[in-house]
Design an enzyme around this catalytic site. Structure first.
Site, PDB file in Angstrom:
ATOM      1  N   GLU A  33      17.379  11.707  13.376  1.00 23.51           N
ATOM      2  CA  GLU A  33      16.252  11.001  13.988  1.00 23.51           C
ATOM      3  C   GLU A  33      14.937  11.753  13.811  1.00 23.51           C
ATOM      4  OE1 GLU A  33      16.071   8.037  14.906  1.00 23.51           O
ATOM      5  OE2 GLU A  33      18.184   7.509  15.004  1.00 23.51           O
ATOM      6  N   TYR A 116      10.733   6.899  21.492  1.00 21.46           N
ATOM      7  CA  TYR A 116      11.585   6.301  20.467  1.00 21.46           C
ATOM      8  C   TYR A 116      12.852   7.134  20.264  1.00 21.46           C
ATOM      9  CZ  TYR A 116      13.953   5.729  16.198  1.00 21.46           C
ATOM     10  OH  TYR A 116      14.980   5.612  15.321  1.00 21.46           O
ATOM     11  N   ASP A 134      10.268   1.315  17.593  1.00 26.35           N
ATOM     12  CA  ASP A 134       9.605   2.027  16.502  1.00 26.35           C
ATOM     13  C   ASP A 134       8.745   1.016  15.730  1.00 26.35           C
ATOM     14  OD1 ASP A 134      11.388   0.511  15.049  1.00 26.35           O
ATOM     15  OD2 ASP A 134      12.083   2.168  13.791  1.00 26.35           O
TER      16      ASP A 134
END
Length: 348
Positions: A33, A116, A134
Site C-alpha cells: 500500500e 486511505y 483513493d
DNA sequence: GTCCAGGCCT
DNA sequence: AGGCCTGGAC
C-alpha cells in the site's frame, strides 16, 4: 440495483492477479500500500518484490540503515514515503512487538498511513468494514452518481467517504474495496474510460448526461516554478568525487547529489567564477559541461533546468558536508532519478 | 515538449 | 492549501 453485487461480479471477471493479493501478512499488505501510493502497479511491482526479498519481515526493515532503504526506493519518487516506511517499521518492531494494529483507528496513528491506507489495511488484512477513498474511488463515484463537488477541496472527501460507506458490502468489505479500485484503474479510467462494456452504463449519471469528461471535478492547479540547478561533478586524478546529502526541507530530502549551484531565477552565471568563489582551495585544470542540452526535469511543482559540469582537478581536500568518494562506489548511494540516469549515461 | 495521476504531511 | 517525484499519455 445492488451496487456491490454488480461491482464484485465485474471484479471476479476482471481483477488483476497481484502478489500482495496472495497474502494475509499485514506487513506485506502495508508495504504494498505504501509503494502503491501515487504509483502505478507496473512501476511498483518490482519494488515490492525487492523490498520483500531484502526485508522479509518488519524486523528486517526496522533494523536496516535509512540510506539502504532510500537506495532500494530510488526511482520511485516521493521519498518521504520511504522515510516514513522505515520510521513505522521501527515503531511496529520495537513498540508493538512486531504486530501491526488490527483496526483503522490505530493504523491511522502510524507515520505514512493516512485515511486511505488505514482503510485499505484494516479491510484487506483484518476484514474491518471501512471504505477506501483513493483517486479511483473519487472518479467512479463522482461519475456513477454525478457528484460535482470539487475533489481538491477538503470537505469533499467526507462526502465521498459517506457515499462509499453506504455502498460497501458488509459481508465482504475487502473484496469491495479492491473491486472499486480495480474498476477505477481498469474500466473507469481517467481518460477514455471503457463505457461501452461498463456494467454501470444504465446507472451512470455522467454517462447518461454526457459528462464523463467533466467528472470528477478537480479545480486546483499547482503553480510550477522554474529552478536552475548546476551540478558540479568534481573528479580528481584518482577518480574521487564529492557528494552531498540533501538535508533541508526541500526536494529529494536525504538523497545524495553532486555539489550544486542552485537558483530560482534564471540568471547568467559564470560557472568558473562561482566555483572559484565557493571552492577557493581547489585548483582545477578545466571546467566543461557534460550534457549537451540542458536537462528539463519536471516535478509536480517545480520545473528543473539541469546542467552537469565536470571540474577536472588534481586532488580533492576534505571539506565540510562534502563526502569524498571514489567513483566506483557511486552506485551505492541513493540519487534522484535524474542524477542516477545522468551517471549511468557517463562513460567514465 | 506539456499535462496529469496518485495520498500524506505540515 | 501547498509541498513532495516519476513515468506515461497525448
Amino acid at each position: 440495483m445492488i451496487f456491490y453485487n454488480k461491482l464484485i461480479t465485474w471484479y471476479l471477471e476482471n481483477k488483476r492477479t497481484l502478489p500482495w493479493r496472495e497474502t494475509t501478512d499485514p506487513y506485506a499488505i502495508w508495504l504494498s500500500e505504501i509503494i502503491l501510493q501515487q504509483t502505478r502497479v507496473a512501476q511498483g511491482l518490482p519494488y515490492f518484490q525487492a523490498f520483500l526479498t531484502h526485508y522479509p519481515t518488519v524486523f528486517d526493515l526496522a533494523n536496516a540503515e535509512e540510506d539502504d532503504v532510500l537506495k532500494l526506493w530510488q526511482g520511485l519518487g516521493y521519498y518521504s514515503r520511504a522515510r516514513n516506511l522505515h520510521h513505522t517499521a521501527k515503531t511496529v518492531a520495537y513498540e508493538l512487538n512486531g504486530q501491526f494494529p488490527n483496526n483503522y483507528k490505530e493504523l491511522l496513528k502510524l507515520k505514512g498511513i493516512g485515511e486511505y491506507t488505514a482503510a485499505a489495511i484494516a479491510s484487506i488484512a483484518f476484514g474491518e468494514i471501512v471504505p477506501v477513498v483513493d483517486g479511483n474511488v473519487f472518479r467512479v463515484i463522482a461519475r456513477i452518481y454525478g457528484i460535482t463537488s470539487d475533489i481538491s477541496k477538503g470537505p469533499t472527501k467526507k462526502e465521498f467517504q459517506l457515499k462509499a460507506a453506504e455502498l460497501i458490502s458488509q459481508e465482504t468489505p475487502a473484496l469491495f474495496n479492491q473491486a472499486i479500485m480495480d474498476f477505477g484503474a481498469i474500466q473507469c479510467t481517467p481518460k477514455k474510460p471503457l463505457c461501452d462494456t461498463c456494467p454501470f452504463i444504465v446507472n451512470c449519471v455522467a454517462y447518461q448526461t454526457n459528462k464523463i469528461e467533466q467528472l470528477p471535478v478537480k479545480l486546483t492547479k499547482t503553480k510550477v516554478k522554474s529552478r536552475f540547478l548546476n551540478f558540479l561533478v568534481f573528479l580528481d586524478k584518482e577518480k574521487n568525487t564529492y557528494l552531498i546529502k540533501r538535508q533541508e526541507k526541500d526536494i529529494w530530502q536525504k538523497l545524495y547529489q553532486f555539489p550544486v549551484i542552485d537558483h530560482f531565477d534564471k540568471k547568467e552565471i559564470n560557472i568558473q567564477t562561482t566555483v572559484d568563489t565557493i571552492y577557493p582551495e581547489i585548483s582545477y585544470n578545466q571546467i566543461k559541461q557534460l550534457n549537451e542540452e540542458t536537462i528539463i526535469h519536471q516535478l509536480s511543482h517545480q520545473k528543473l533546468h539541469i546542467n552537469f559540469w565536470l571540474v577536472d582537478c588534481l586532488s580533492l581536500p576534505a571539506k565540510k558536508e562534502h563526502e569524498k568518494i571514489h567513483w566506483q562506489q557511486i552506485n551505492t548511494f541513493a540519487f534522484p532519478i535524474v542524477i542516477h540516469n545522468f551517471i549511468n549515461s557517463l562513460a567514465f
